[in-house]
Structure formats: structure tokens, C-alpha cells
Motif scaffolding. Structure first.
Motif, PDB file in Angstrom:
ATOM      1  N   PRO A 220      13.890  16.795   7.506  1.00 62.87           N
ATOM      2  CA  PRO A 220      14.969  17.129   7.680  1.00 62.87           C
ATOM      3  C   PRO A 220      15.786  15.941   7.216  1.00 62.87           C
ATOM      4  O   PRO A 220      15.466  14.934   7.251  1.00 62.87           O
ATOM      5  CB  PRO A 220      15.312  17.351   9.262  1.00 62.87           C
ATOM      6  CG  PRO A 220      14.184  16.648   9.865  1.00 62.87           C
ATOM      7  CD  PRO A 220      12.890  16.714   8.940  1.00 62.87           C
ATOM      8  N   ASP A 221      17.169  16.166   6.979  1.00 58.44           N
ATOM      9  CA  ASP A 221      18.104  14.891   6.663  1.00 58.44           C
ATOM     10  C   ASP A 221      18.280  13.885   7.655  1.00 58.44           C
ATOM     11  O   ASP A 221      18.381  14.405   8.773  1.00 58.44           O
ATOM     12  CB  ASP A 221      19.391  15.639   5.958  1.00 58.44           C
ATOM     13  CG  ASP A 221      19.284  16.286   4.807  1.00 58.44           C
ATOM     14  OD1 ASP A 221      18.356  16.022   3.823  1.00 58.44           O
ATOM     15  OD2 ASP A 221      20.215  17.295   4.396  1.00 58.44           O
TER      16      ASP A 221
ATOM     17  N   GLN B 137       0.762  -1.175  -0.047  1.00 59.40           N
ATOM     18  CA  GLN B 137      -0.065  -0.036   0.196  1.00 59.40           C
ATOM     19  C   GLN B 137       0.834   1.129  -0.041  1.00 59.40           C
ATOM     20  O   GLN B 137       2.214   1.102   0.593  1.00 59.40           O
ATOM     21  CB  GLN B 137      -1.002  -0.029   1.111  1.00 59.40           C
ATOM     22  CG  GLN B 137      -1.959  -1.078   1.111  1.00 59.40           C
ATOM     23  CD  GLN B 137      -2.530  -1.422   2.693  1.00 59.40           C
ATOM     24  OE1 GLN B 137      -2.378  -0.397   3.507  1.00 59.40           O
ATOM     25  NE2 GLN B 137      -3.674  -2.146   2.703  1.00 59.40           N
ATOM     26  N   ASP B 138       0.628   2.400  -0.451  1.00 59.27           N
ATOM     27  CA  ASP B 138       1.266   3.431  -0.670  1.00 59.27           C
ATOM     28  C   ASP B 138       1.290   4.304   0.509  1.00 59.27           C
ATOM     29  O   ASP B 138       2.043   5.079   0.773  1.00 59.27           O
ATOM     30  CB  ASP B 138       0.770   4.464  -1.618  1.00 59.27           C
ATOM     31  CG  ASP B 138       0.938   3.778  -3.056  1.00 59.27           C
ATOM     32  OD1 ASP B 138       1.813   2.900  -3.354  1.00 59.27           O
ATOM     33  OD2 ASP B 138       0.159   4.186  -4.155  1.00 59.27           O
ATOM     34  N   ASP B 139       0.311   3.982   1.437  1.00 61.59           N
ATOM     35  CA  ASP B 139       0.260   4.856   2.506  1.00 61.59           C
ATOM     36  C   ASP B 139       1.155   3.975   3.784  1.00 61.59           C
ATOM     37  O   ASP B 139       0.724   4.403   5.258  1.00 61.59           O
ATOM     38  CB  ASP B 139      -1.142   5.076   2.942  1.00 61.59           C
ATOM     39  CG  ASP B 139      -2.128   3.801   3.276  1.00 61.59           C
ATOM     40  OD1 ASP B 139      -1.405   2.706   2.913  1.00 61.59           O
ATOM     41  OD2 ASP B 139      -3.108   3.998   3.917  1.00 61.59           O
ATOM     42  N   GLY B 140       1.905   3.108   3.689  1.00 60.45           N
ATOM     43  CA  GLY B 140       2.650   2.403   4.660  1.00 60.45           C
ATOM     44  C   GLY B 140       3.272   3.466   5.582  1.00 60.45           C
ATOM     45  O   GLY B 140       4.042   4.454   5.160  1.00 60.45           O
ATOM     46  N   ASN B 141       3.602   3.123   6.847  1.00 60.92           N
ATOM     47  CA  ASN B 141       4.645   4.073   7.847  1.00 60.92           C
ATOM     48  C   ASN B 141       6.071   3.432   7.520  1.00 60.92           C
ATOM     49  O   ASN B 141       6.252   2.196   7.905  1.00 60.92           O
ATOM     50  CB  ASN B 141       4.129   3.760   9.136  1.00 60.92           C
ATOM     51  CG  ASN B 141       2.751   4.647   9.041  1.00 60.92           C
ATOM     52  OD1 ASN B 141       2.648   5.692   8.591  1.00 60.92           O
ATOM     53  ND2 ASN B 141       1.642   4.081   9.800  1.00 60.92           N
ATOM     54  N   GLU B 142       7.077   4.238   7.424  1.00 60.69           N
ATOM     55  CA  GLU B 142       8.259   3.875   7.234  1.00 60.69           C
ATOM     56  C   GLU B 142       9.044   4.016   8.620  1.00 60.69           C
ATOM     57  O   GLU B 142       8.755   4.978   9.291  1.00 60.69           O
ATOM     58  CB  GLU B 142       9.060   4.651   6.228  1.00 60.69           C
ATOM     59  CG  GLU B 142      10.619   4.008   6.022  1.00 60.69           C
ATOM     60  CD  GLU B 142      11.442   4.805   4.870  1.00 60.69           C
ATOM     61  OE1 GLU B 142      12.638   4.631   4.710  1.00 60.69           O
ATOM     62  OE2 GLU B 142      10.546   5.376   4.135  1.00 60.69           O
ATOM     63  N   LEU B 143       9.849   3.200   8.962  1.00 58.48           N
ATOM     64  CA  LEU B 143      10.622   3.173  10.264  1.00 58.48           C
ATOM     65  C   LEU B 143      11.610   4.427  10.190  1.00 58.48           C
ATOM     66  O   LEU B 143      12.180   4.650   9.107  1.00 58.48           O
ATOM     67  CB  LEU B 143      11.503   1.898  10.707  1.00 58.48           C
ATOM     68  CG  LEU B 143      11.971   1.800  11.826  1.00 58.48           C
ATOM     69  CD1 LEU B 143      11.010   1.473  13.083  1.00 58.48           C
ATOM     70  CD2 LEU B 143      12.908   0.659  11.561  1.00 58.48           C
ATOM     71  N   PRO B 144      11.580   5.350  11.052  1.00 60.59           N
ATOM     72  CA  PRO B 144      12.377   6.562  11.253  1.00 60.59           C
ATOM     73  C   PRO B 144      13.836   6.395  11.376  1.00 60.59           C
ATOM     74  O   PRO B 144      14.568   6.724  12.253  1.00 60.59           O
ATOM     75  CB  PRO B 144      11.623   7.335  12.075  1.00 60.59           C
ATOM     76  CG  PRO B 144      11.280   6.582  13.097  1.00 60.59           C
ATOM     77  CD  PRO B 144      10.657   5.415  12.349  1.00 60.59           C
TER      78      PRO B 144
ATOM     79  N   SER C 206      19.337   8.069  11.908  1.00 59.25           N
ATOM     80  CA  SER C 206      18.178   8.511  12.356  1.00 59.25           C
ATOM     81  C   SER C 206      17.251   9.410  11.710  1.00 59.25           C
ATOM     82  O   SER C 206      17.938  10.449  11.182  1.00 59.25           O
ATOM     83  CB  SER C 206      18.401   9.182  13.696  1.00 59.25           C
ATOM     84  OG  SER C 206      17.400   9.543  14.396  1.00 59.25           O
ATOM     85  N   GLY C 207      16.297   9.109  11.314  1.00 64.32           N
ATOM     86  CA  GLY C 207      15.503   9.912  10.491  1.00 64.32           C
ATOM     87  C   GLY C 207      15.047   9.168   9.156  1.00 64.32           C
ATOM     88  O   GLY C 207      15.624   8.095   8.899  1.00 64.32           O
TER      89      GLY C 207
END
Length: 141
Positions: free
Chosen positions: A110-111, A76-83, A103-104
Motif C-alpha cells: 500500500p502507498d 545485494q538485491d535482496d536487502g531489507n528496506e526500512l519501512p 510510514s511505509g
């Protein structure tokens, strides 16, 4: 079998291991800036709290999402990516493999911030797990 059925988490990790093994074989002995350590990193991540996330590689980083990655059936296009992510390269000419913990979110503002550089995959995975809030890596949720 339905072709649009989501890939299970176990199948995604199995596929990631095979992909990493193949990638390592392709660069082994070539002098590439990408060292043959992808499988080592994937195995370390799978043995950690990161195993509750779907793994994928992008831009020489091992990254994670909460559902099948965009290239897998059922994504799905709306998945949550681990930061956070872990990159790997040779660290420069004539250098050994280096895992970098970020981290991020990669390629977003931000980068991402470099949190650790280490030659040890298990240490890199542990550092990434340690950067994340407990609820993100808690296997019980």
C-alpha cells in the motif's frame, strides 16, 4: 583493493553527507523546489538510531536499507528496506523547507502514509524513529 568489497556503514554515511552537501550547493540560490536542506537531514539521521542503517536518497526521500544501497559496491538485491522515509521540498511556492515523514515503503503498495510534516529535520528524524518497532532501531542488535 577489491572493487566488489562491500562499503562499510561509516563510509556509506560519510558518502551520504558529502553527496547531500554537494546537492545543497547545487540548488542553493536557484529557487528550486528542492531546498538546500539535505545535509541537515542526513546529519540529523546519522546522529539518531537510524545510523545503524545504510542511507540512500531516491525520489527526494532519505531512505534506509540494511546493507549497502544498490548503487554501492557490495550491494545485494535482496536487502531489507526500512519501512519509512523522510522527503523534503519547499512545500509550495514561496514556502520554506518542509520535511515529510512517511510510514511505509515508497513506490510500493500500500502507498506510504504521511505521518508528520515539519520544518525541523531533527523532529522529522525523531518521528521516523518513533514510528518504527524498537528492534528496527535498537543499536544493540
Amino acid at each position: 583493493m577489491e572493487t566488489n568489497a562491500p562499503v562499510s556503514l561509516a563510509v556509506a554515511w560519510d558518502w551520504m553527507e558529502e553527496t547531500a552537501r554537494s546537492a545543497d550547493a547545487a540548488v542553493r540560490g536557484t529557487g528550486s523546489w528542492v531546498p538546500p536542506v539535505a545535509e541537515e537531514l542526513v546529519l540529523a539521521a546519522r546522529a539518531s538510531a537510524l545510523s545503524r542503517w545504510y542511507p540512500f536518497t531516491s525520489h527526494n526521500h532519505l531512505r534506509f536499507v540494511d546493507g549497502p544501497a544498490f548503487s554501492m559496491p557490495g550491494a545485494q538485491d535482496d536487502g531489507n528496506e526500512l519501512p519509512g522515509s523522510i522527503s523534503f521540498d519547499t512545500g509550495g511556492p514561496e514556502s520554506g523547507p518542509v520535511f515529510r515523514v512517511w510510514s511505509g515503503l515508497l513506490l510500493r503498495k500500500p502507498d506510504p502514509v504521511l505521518a508528520l510534516a515539519t520544518p525541523n529535520a531533527v523532529e522529522a528524524v525523531g518521528a521516523l524513529v518513533g514510528l518504527l518497532p524498537a528492534h528496527v532501531t535498537d543499536r544493540r542488535t
